[in-house]
Design a protein around this motif. Structure first.
Motif, short mmCIF file in Angstrom:
data_model
loop_
_atom_site.label_atom_id
_atom_site.label_comp_id
_atom_site.label_asym_id
_atom_site.label_seq_id
_atom_site.Cartn_x
_atom_site.Cartn_y
_atom_site.Cartn_z
N TYR A 26 0.35 5.35 -4.29
CA TYR A 26 1.60 4.60 -4.47
C TYR A 26 1.70 4.07 -5.89
N ASN A 27 2.93 3.72 -6.26
CA ASN A 27 3.17 3.07 -7.54
C ASN A 27 4.27 2.04 -7.34
N SER A 28 4.83 1.51 -8.43
CA SER A 28 5.83 0.44 -8.30
C SER A 28 7.13 0.93 -7.67
N TYR A 29 7.35 2.25 -7.66
CA TYR A 29 8.53 2.82 -6.99
C TYR A 29 8.28 2.99 -5.49
N THR A 30 7.03 3.35 -5.15
CA THR A 30 6.76 3.90 -3.83
C THR A 30 5.84 3.06 -2.96
N LEU A 31 5.52 1.83 -3.36
CA LEU A 31 4.73 0.97 -2.49
C LEU A 31 5.44 0.86 -1.15
N PRO A 32 4.77 1.20 -0.05
CA PRO A 32 5.47 1.26 1.24
C PRO A 32 6.14 -0.06 1.63
N ALA B 237 -6.14 0.23 6.47
CA ALA B 237 -6.12 0.54 5.04
C ALA B 237 -7.31 -0.07 4.32
N SER B 238 -8.28 -0.57 5.09
CA SER B 238 -9.53 -1.09 4.53
C SER B 238 -10.66 -0.15 4.93
N ASP B 239 -11.90 -0.63 4.84
CA ASP B 239 -13.03 0.20 5.26
C ASP B 239 -13.38 0.00 6.73
N ASP B 240 -12.55 -0.74 7.46
CA ASP B 240 -12.84 -1.03 8.86
C ASP B 240 -12.22 -0.03 9.84
N ALA B 241 -11.23 0.73 9.41
CA ALA B 241 -10.57 1.66 10.31
C ALA B 241 -9.76 2.65 9.50
N ILE B 242 -9.34 3.71 10.16
CA ILE B 242 -8.34 4.62 9.61
C ILE B 242 -7.27 4.82 10.68
N SER B 243 -6.14 5.32 10.28
CA SER B 243 -5.08 5.63 11.23
C SER B 243 -5.37 6.96 11.91
N SER B 244 -5.09 7.02 13.21
CA SER B 244 -5.24 8.27 13.94
C SER B 244 -4.06 9.21 13.72
N ALA B 245 -2.96 8.68 13.18
CA ALA B 245 -1.78 9.51 12.94
C ALA B 245 -2.09 10.53 11.85
N SER B 246 -1.50 11.70 11.99
CA SER B 246 -1.79 12.78 11.05
C SER B 246 -0.71 12.95 9.99
N SER B 247 0.39 12.18 10.09
CA SER B 247 1.49 12.33 9.14
C SER B 247 1.03 11.99 7.73
N PRO B 248 1.36 12.84 6.74
CA PRO B 248 0.96 12.55 5.35
C PRO B 248 1.66 11.33 4.77
N SER B 249 2.73 10.87 5.42
CA SER B 249 3.44 9.71 4.93
C SER B 249 2.94 8.42 5.58
N ASN B 250 1.86 8.53 6.34
CA ASN B 250 1.33 7.36 7.02
C ASN B 250 1.08 6.22 6.04
N VAL B 251 1.61 5.05 6.36
CA VAL B 251 1.62 3.94 5.40
C VAL B 251 0.22 3.50 5.02
N VAL B 252 -0.65 3.26 5.99
CA VAL B 252 -1.98 2.75 5.63
C VAL B 252 -2.80 3.80 4.90
N THR B 253 -2.55 5.07 5.16
CA THR B 253 -3.25 6.10 4.40
C THR B 253 -2.79 6.10 2.95
N ILE B 254 -1.51 5.88 2.72
CA ILE B 254 -1.00 5.73 1.36
C ILE B 254 -1.69 4.56 0.66
N LEU B 255 -1.83 3.46 1.37
CA LEU B 255 -2.47 2.27 0.78
C LEU B 255 -3.94 2.50 0.50
N SER B 256 -4.63 3.20 1.40
CA SER B 256 -6.08 3.34 1.25
C SER B 256 -6.49 4.50 0.35
N THR B 257 -5.53 5.32 -0.05
CA THR B 257 -5.87 6.45 -0.95
C THR B 257 -5.19 6.32 -2.31
#
Length: 568
Positions: free
Chosen positions: A96-102, A73-93
């Motif tokens: 999320y908000n106060s309801y949906t922070l993974p 979820a930083s600039d050092d890597a991305i997840s190879s998983a393609s799921s739109p609910s992928n946690v680190v992709t949510i964090l890095s894009t």
């Protein structure tokens, strides 16, 4: 006692408390504290098991965030998983908000549960007549100090995510109590953690531990001192010290800059170094495979297995295939200097665009699997259509790179085998780099700053070069040295949950995370190989609010005194 015995003991007490009748003669969901903290138990067996339960709140960082490393979820890597609910992709894009922070990163409730458990232990252990002693202390007081250390660690994990949080002291609230507590200031929280570390350090175990097979998971005096140094380093950093996201809000940081905070952080780190009991291992790779080594300041046990390889290793192997979960970015690859210590952007470095991995910092090979690297008795193929980048629907690298760090020595093996997967929460190299950073900010690039960096680079295998500077330019300014230190932290601590937080505490995330992440498209025609950068993910960071996580929505709703962080 091996790792699994500690883990099994922790699981046993959790099960005993939650309802497994195998462990108690009375219904175990009704086990009263006097059965755990028993004045007749001179060995403190049940109390120690309860303490293991407090240890279990510590996170193991291997693929812990929705199956990924937090660094994805930083600039050092991305997840190879393609799921739109992928946690680190949510964090890095910024999705999320106060309801949906993974939940894997929304650890507010998790750490407060740990604090409550620690307080239960601290408040009740005195009645247990433990006969065993350590350095003149009853072992129960050592255990109490361990619980206080864990509590301090949980508070640190909270404040780096949320800023100031409610301090509970030793209180354990019941359902009938008014628990609408306000948040304490960031300064209050820092002072509390520091005071706890100072109070307990002399009643903890001392490294080297006499029985590491049984006790290597336990904090030592050096652990407490290192936690203090880490807290002070964060407190001195721009996010909290002069760069508060809400200038007059004492919950989100200090309301004025104070240069002495950097000096305090340097002094605290130097105190650990002056113990002369911790040191850098000669081989960087051994740090993560060799248990009980003198670079480990505090760790969370992981057992012996090959899960890191199974989750993150390259695809394409029949006997030992991996899932390729972690795709390191080109930005991380480019951060590694050449073997002479010069950055690849320096015309004198010798970097060759057509042979981009040749004569690089040895840590590159220990951290990242790249095209042409040796692995499982093969030469890795991450060119398009290659063995480890076949394309199609199979999960595989999205950047042409795989993570190598933490894995066993399988370059010349045919299959994976078990090895230690302990998670190093604090290690000596991190502390040395923190010392260099704090000293540079407080005094400039002194000889001690240079020496700290040289010690890290020398161990890494960087060539000494002219004047034994290991690629460091002589006479750097404070600003130049700051950039070098930031980069050194990035390459030394990659995938150790450092970069994600460093970008925030340095207030660099708004620049770094608002540009696309890149990988490499590698094509091979005959024997000719070409390398072309490509965008693989558009990341986003909403400043200033994203520098801190939102307090979970339900916490704000149920507690009228719980102020939300700015922007959420």
């Amino acid at each position: 006692m091996k790792n699994y015995k500690i883990i099994i003991a922790a699981i046993a007490v959790i099960l005993a408390i939650s309802g497994c009748k195998k462990y108690e003669q009375i219904p175990v969901d009704k086990v009263p504290l006097d059965k755990i903290f028993d004045p007749r138990d001179s060995a403190g067996v049940n109390a120690q098991k309860y303490l293991y339960g407090v240890y279990s709140v510590l996170r193991n960082g291997h693929n812990r965030v929705g199956g990924d490393y937090l660094d994805a979820a930083s600039d050092d890597a991305i997840s190879s998983a393609s799921s739109p609910s992928n946690v680190v992709t949510i964090l890095s894009t910024a999705a999320y908000n106060s309801y949906t922070l993974p939940g894997d990163e929304n650890l507010f409730g998790t750490y407060y549960a740990g604090i409550r458990q620690a307080n239960e232990f601290i408040n009740n252990i005195d009645v247990v007549p433990v006969l065993a002693k350590y350095n003149g202390y009853s072992m129960k007081y050592v255990w109490k100090s361990e619980a206080r250390f864990l509590r301090a660690m949980f508070y640190f994990e909270l404040i780096k995510r949320y800023g100031g949080v409610p301090l509970m002291g030793n209180r354990v609230y019941t359902i009938s109590d008014d628990i609408a507590l306000p948040r304490n200031s960031f300064d209050d929280c820092v002072k509390y953690i520091v005071s706890e570390c100072d109070a307990i350090k002399d009643s903890l175990l001392v490294y080297p531990i006499s029985d590491p097979d049984a006790d290597s998971h336990r904090p030592t005096k050096g652990s407490a001192m290192a936690l203090k140094a880490r807290v002070l380093l964060y407190a001195a950093s721009p996010l909290f010290n002069g760069g508060n996201i809400a200038a007059t809000n004492n919950l989100t940081g200090y309301t004025s800059f104070d240069a002495s905070r950097w000096a305090a952080a340097a002094t605290a780190a130097k105190a650990v170094m002056d113990l002369n009991t911790y040191s850098l291992l000669p081989n960087f790779k051994d740090v993560f495979l060799t248990q009980n080594n003198p670079e480990i300041l505090f760790m969370r046990q992981g057992g012996d297995n090959n899960n890191v390889e199974t989750n993150n290793g390259p695809v394409g192997f029949t006997a030992a295939t991996g899932k390729g979960q972690t795709s390191p970015t080109q930005e991380l690859v480019d951060a590694f200097p050449m073997a002479n210590g010069l950055p690849i952007t320096d015309p004198a470095s010798g970097y060759d665009n057509e042979k981009p991995y040749v004569k690089r910092d040895p840590r590159l090979t220990y951290t990242i699997i790249y095209n042409g690297a040796q692995w499982l008795n093969s030469e890795i193929q991450t060119f398009e259509g290659g063995q480890s980048k076949p394309n199609g629907t199979l999960q595989q690298t999205k950047t042409s790179y795989y993570m190598r760090k933490f894995m066993g020595n399988f370059e010349d093996a045919n299959a994976y085998s078990s090895h230690s997967t302990d998670w190093l929460i604090m290690r000596y190299a991190d502390l040395v780099l923190g010392y260099a950073e704090a000293l540079n900010e407080s005094e400039g690039p002194t000889t001690d700053v240079y020496n700290a960096l040289i010690s890290i680079r020398k161990r890494a295998g960087i060539e000494a070069g002219a004047g034994n500077q290991y690629g460091l330019k002589a006479g750097m300014t404070k600003d130049e040295m700051r950039i070098v230190i930031h980069t050194e932290r990035r390459v030394e601590l990659a995938f150790e949950e450092s970069r994600f937080w460093d970008l925030r505490r340095w207030k660099l995330a708004e620049t770094t995370m608002n540009q696309p992440r890149t990988g490499m498209v590698i094509t091979k025609v005959g024997s000719a190989i070409s390398y072309n950068p490509t965008n693989v993910l558009t990341t986003r960071f909403d400043a200033p609010k994203m520098y801190l996580y939102p307090i979970p929505y339900d916490e704000v709703q149920k507690n009228p005194n719980m102020k939300q962080n700015p922007g959420w």
